[in-house]
Write a protein that holds these residues in place. Sequence first.
Motif, PDB file in Angstrom:
ATOM      1  N   VAL A 124      20.405  32.274  71.894  1.00 21.19           N
ATOM      2  CA  VAL A 124      20.180  31.641  70.691  1.00 21.19           C
ATOM      3  C   VAL A 124      20.686  32.568  69.531  1.00 21.19           C
ATOM      4  O   VAL A 124      21.264  32.278  68.522  1.00 21.19           O
ATOM      5  CB  VAL A 124      18.494  31.458  70.151  1.00 21.19           C
ATOM      6  N   GLY A 125      20.578  33.878  69.753  1.00 19.03           N
ATOM      7  CA  GLY A 125      21.351  34.772  68.952  1.00 19.03           C
ATOM      8  C   GLY A 125      22.804  34.538  68.755  1.00 19.03           C
ATOM      9  O   GLY A 125      23.360  34.690  67.640  1.00 19.03           O
ATOM     10  N   PHE A 126      23.302  34.524  69.857  1.00 15.92           N
ATOM     11  CA  PHE A 126      24.847  34.099  69.796  1.00 15.92           C
ATOM     12  C   PHE A 126      25.013  32.858  69.008  1.00 15.92           C
ATOM     13  O   PHE A 126      26.332  33.371  68.121  1.00 15.92           O
ATOM     14  CB  PHE A 126      25.347  34.035  71.258  1.00 15.92           C
ATOM     15  N   PHE A 127      24.445  31.937  69.337  1.00 17.32           N
ATOM     16  CA  PHE A 127      24.936  30.803  68.676  1.00 17.32           C
ATOM     17  C   PHE A 127      24.587  30.975  67.040  1.00 17.32           C
ATOM     18  O   PHE A 127      25.365  30.312  66.057  1.00 17.32           O
ATOM     19  CB  PHE A 127      24.045  29.493  69.082  1.00 17.32           C
ATOM     20  N   LEU A 128      23.566  31.648  66.860  1.00 19.99           N
ATOM     21  CA  LEU A 128      23.241  32.077  65.234  1.00 19.99           C
ATOM     22  C   LEU A 128      24.118  32.604  64.553  1.00 19.99           C
ATOM     23  O   LEU A 128      24.782  32.545  63.640  1.00 19.99           O
ATOM     24  CB  LEU A 128      21.760  32.470  65.450  1.00 19.99           C
ATOM     25  N   CYS A 129      24.800  33.875  65.450  1.00 22.27           N
ATOM     26  CA  CYS A 129      25.864  34.655  64.865  1.00 22.27           C
ATOM     27  C   CYS A 129      27.073  34.005  64.712  1.00 22.27           C
ATOM     28  O   CYS A 129      27.948  34.229  63.952  1.00 22.27           O
ATOM     29  CB  CYS A 129      25.842  35.814  65.810  1.00 22.27           C
ATOM     30  N   SER A 130      27.438  33.144  65.767  1.00 25.21           N
ATOM     31  CA  SER A 130      28.664  32.537  65.744  1.00 25.21           C
ATOM     32  C   SER A 130      28.701  31.591  64.624  1.00 25.21           C
ATOM     33  O   SER A 130      29.680  31.492  63.928  1.00 25.21           O
ATOM     34  CB  SER A 130      28.901  31.690  66.988  1.00 25.21           C
ATOM     35  N   THR A 131      27.457  30.843  64.114  1.00 21.43           N
ATOM     36  CA  THR A 131      27.663  29.758  63.224  1.00 21.43           C
ATOM     37  C   THR A 131      27.554  30.786  61.994  1.00 21.43           C
ATOM     38  O   THR A 131      28.424  30.345  61.027  1.00 21.43           O
ATOM     39  CB  THR A 131      26.158  29.211  63.105  1.00 21.43           C
ATOM     40  N   LEU A 132      27.060  31.832  61.750  1.00 20.84           N
ATOM     41  CA  LEU A 132      27.129  32.551  60.502  1.00 20.84           C
ATOM     42  C   LEU A 132      28.420  33.208  60.297  1.00 20.84           C
ATOM     43  O   LEU A 132      28.816  33.214  59.296  1.00 20.84           O
ATOM     44  CB  LEU A 132      26.092  33.867  60.620  1.00 20.84           C
ATOM     45  N   GLY A 133      28.962  33.651  61.406  1.00 17.49           N
ATOM     46  CA  GLY A 133      30.507  33.837  61.662  1.00 17.49           C
ATOM     47  C   GLY A 133      31.372  32.991  60.943  1.00 17.49           C
ATOM     48  O   GLY A 133      32.239  32.881  60.076  1.00 17.49           O
ATOM     49  N   TRP A 151      33.662  31.148  53.887  1.00 14.48           N
ATOM     50  CA  TRP A 151      33.563  31.572  52.488  1.00 14.48           C
ATOM     51  C   TRP A 151      34.521  32.658  52.272  1.00 14.48           C
ATOM     52  O   TRP A 151      35.057  32.559  50.963  1.00 14.48           O
ATOM     53  CB  TRP A 151      32.004  32.127  52.293  1.00 14.48           C
ATOM     54  N   GLU A 152      35.000  33.437  52.856  1.00 13.11           N
ATOM     55  CA  GLU A 152      35.963  34.423  52.535  1.00 13.11           C
ATOM     56  C   GLU A 152      37.277  33.956  52.426  1.00 13.11           C
ATOM     57  O   GLU A 152      38.117  34.080  51.532  1.00 13.11           O
ATOM     58  CB  GLU A 152      36.316  35.536  53.912  1.00 13.11           C
ATOM     59  N   GLN A 153      37.656  32.902  53.196  1.00  9.44           N
ATOM     60  CA  GLN A 153      38.785  32.260  53.137  1.00  9.44           C
ATOM     61  C   GLN A 153      38.828  31.158  51.792  1.00  9.44           C
ATOM     62  O   GLN A 153      39.998  31.184  51.187  1.00  9.44           O
ATOM     63  CB  GLN A 153      39.247  31.168  54.356  1.00  9.44           C
ATOM     64  N   ALA A 154      37.828  30.628  51.561  1.00  9.70           N
ATOM     65  CA  ALA A 154      37.695  29.911  50.319  1.00  9.70           C
ATOM     66  C   ALA A 154      37.814  31.010  49.075  1.00  9.70           C
ATOM     67  O   ALA A 154      38.676  30.613  48.040  1.00  9.70           O
ATOM     68  CB  ALA A 154      36.366  29.207  50.167  1.00  9.70           C
ATOM     69  N   LYS A 155      37.253  32.285  49.095  1.00  8.15           N
ATOM     70  CA  LYS A 155      37.553  32.896  47.955  1.00  8.15           C
ATOM     71  C   LYS A 155      39.008  33.489  47.925  1.00  8.15           C
ATOM     72  O   LYS A 155      39.662  33.600  46.786  1.00  8.15           O
ATOM     73  CB  LYS A 155      36.738  34.328  48.306  1.00  8.15           C
ATOM     74  N   VAL A 156      39.832  33.648  49.167  1.00  6.67           N
ATOM     75  CA  VAL A 156      41.092  34.181  49.059  1.00  6.67           C
ATOM     76  C   VAL A 156      42.084  33.167  48.450  1.00  6.67           C
ATOM     77  O   VAL A 156      42.815  33.192  47.752  1.00  6.67           O
ATOM     78  CB  VAL A 156      41.722  34.521  50.543  1.00  6.67           C
ATOM     79  N   THR A 157      41.585  31.858  48.789  1.00 11.55           N
ATOM     80  CA  THR A 157      42.551  30.608  48.364  1.00 11.55           C
ATOM     81  C   THR A 157      42.307  30.584  46.991  1.00 11.55           C
ATOM     82  O   THR A 157      43.308  30.461  46.157  1.00 11.55           O
ATOM     83  CB  THR A 157      41.744  29.418  49.156  1.00 11.55           C
ATOM     84  N   GLN A 158      41.175  30.862  46.381  1.00  9.54           N
ATOM     85  CA  GLN A 158      41.068  30.907  44.834  1.00  9.54           C
ATOM     86  C   GLN A 158      41.738  31.663  44.125  1.00  9.54           C
ATOM     87  O   GLN A 158      42.371  31.301  43.230  1.00  9.54           O
ATOM     88  CB  GLN A 158      39.394  30.937  44.640  1.00  9.54           C
ATOM     89  N   VAL A 159      41.664  33.103  44.740  1.00  8.60           N
ATOM     90  CA  VAL A 159      42.540  34.044  44.245  1.00  8.60           C
ATOM     91  C   VAL A 159      43.847  33.627  44.079  1.00  8.60           C
ATOM     92  O   VAL A 159      44.672  33.661  43.213  1.00  8.60           O
ATOM     93  CB  VAL A 159      42.209  35.486  44.814  1.00  8.60           C
TER      94      VAL A 159
END
Length: 467
Positions: A89-98, A104-112
Motif C-alpha cells: 500500500v505504501g509503494f502504490f501511495l508513494c508511486s502515486t505521489l511521485g 507538478w514539477e514538469q508543469a512548473k518548468v513548462t510555465q517558466v
Amino acid sequence: MSFSTQGVPGLPDLTHPTELIQFGTDVLKASLLLIFLIVALGVAIALLSFTLRRHQPEQLIFIGEWAVRYSQLLRGLQHLTLVLVLLVVGFFLCSTLGNRYHYWEQAKVTQVNQSVAGDKLEQVAPQIRYVIQEPITYTNQVNGKIVKVNDTQQVNRFLTLAGSQIQVKLDQNTDVQGRSAVYRIDYSADYKVVNRLKDINNFFFEVPPPNGYSLLSNYKVERDRIRLEPTNPGNYNFPFSLQPGQETTFRVTYKAQGGSRWVYSATGQLLSNFRLTAIANFAAADFASGIVPNEIKTDARGTQFTWIFDDNVSVKNPFGVFTNTNPIRNTGIIPRLLLLAPAIFLWWILLLYLSLPMSLKNVAIAGSIFFACLLTLTYLARFMNAELAWTMISLILLILTWGLGLTRSASLAAIVCTIAGAVLPVFGLLVSFSGLTLSGAGLLSAVWLAVRHWYGWYGLQLDDFKK
C-alpha cells in the motif's frame, strides 16, 4: 500528451481507474494464494496426525511439536502479512505521489519555459532601399539561331543607416490567458540617413512594425516632422528623395502589446552611431540574448538598459529585455525519495523488530505515521524548502515514536531506531551529499544493534514497551 505531463513513465498511479482495478485484482489473487498455503499446511499436519493415530507416543510428540511451530508460524505470518500490506500500500501511495509531484514539477518548468522562450515582440531595424539598373547578358533563340542579348535589370541595394537613437518604454501586465506576462510598448526612434551615393536620389524607407504583436496602435512615420504615407496599405514602404551629400531624419513611433519579451534585431546590418535605451517599469527585468548593455541603472520604478555602438558594429543576435524568473533547482528529488520510501520503511521496521517487541497494533500505527509524514512532506515541499519541511516533520515523528516505550530507556531505544532508520535516510535523499548521510545512518544502525544485543544497553525488558 507527452510523457512529462503523464508523470514518470511506467510508474503505477492509483488515480488512474484502470491501474486501481488492476491493483485490486492483484491484491485479491495474492490474498487467496496466502490463505491457500496456510490452509494447506494445516491440512498436511492433520493428515500426518491421522496417519500416526496408531502410534500414540510418537503422535503426541509429533503433533505437539508441530502444533507449537504452526502456532508460531501463524503469529509470524500475521506480522509478515501486515508488513507486506503496509509495503504494498505504501509503494502504490508513494508511486502515486511521485507521479503527481513529477507532473507538478514538469508543469512548473513548462510555465517558466513559456515565459522565457514563448512569444516575443521583435522590432527589426529599418532599411534604406534603392533600385539600380544593372546590365545582364543572356542568350535567346531567334529563327533557329542562338543570339546573345544585352539587357538591364532592376536590382535592390541598401544604404546603411547613419545613426539610430531609440527609446522604448516597457510596462508589464499579467496575461489572463496563462502566460507569465504581457508587455505594453511605447516605442520612439530617430533614424538618420545620409546619401553618400553620387547618382542615386530616390529611396524607400522600409520600417515594418514589430513581429509578434497582438495590438498595434498609433503607428506613425515622419520625415522632418511631416507624416509619410506608405505606397500600399500594409507594406510599410515609404518613398522619399534625397540628393547626393544631403541628410535627413525619420522618426518612428507606435504603441504595441504582446509577447513576454522585447528585442531589437539588426538583421545583419552594421550599426553606427547607435543608441538604444530600454526602460523597464517592472521588477525582475534583465537583458536578453547575452548582449551586455553599456549602462544599467536600477531604481524603485524599474531598470534602464542602454546599448551604445559608435562605429560599424555587427550584432548577430537580437537583443533587448525580458522578465527574469528564478531558476527551478533540484527537480526530481522528491519523486526519487518517494520511490525509495518503501525500502526506508522496511529498514526502519526491521530495526524496530530487532530492538523492540513489536505488536501488530504498534506496527500498523508506526507504518501509518511514516507514510503520513511522507504525504505531508510531498505537499509542504511545494511551498517551502524540503530539508526544512522534513526537519519539522521529523520532530513530530520522534515525539510520536517516544510513545512506543513505557520507560525512558525503551523510549530512547525507539528514538534511536527512528533516527537511524527513518529520519537520516529520508534526509540523506533530500540533500546533495546523500551518500555520506546514508552511510552515517547505516553505521548508526549497525552500532545500535551491536550495542543493544551484545552489551544489553540499558537492560531493556519486555515490560518496558507497549503491547
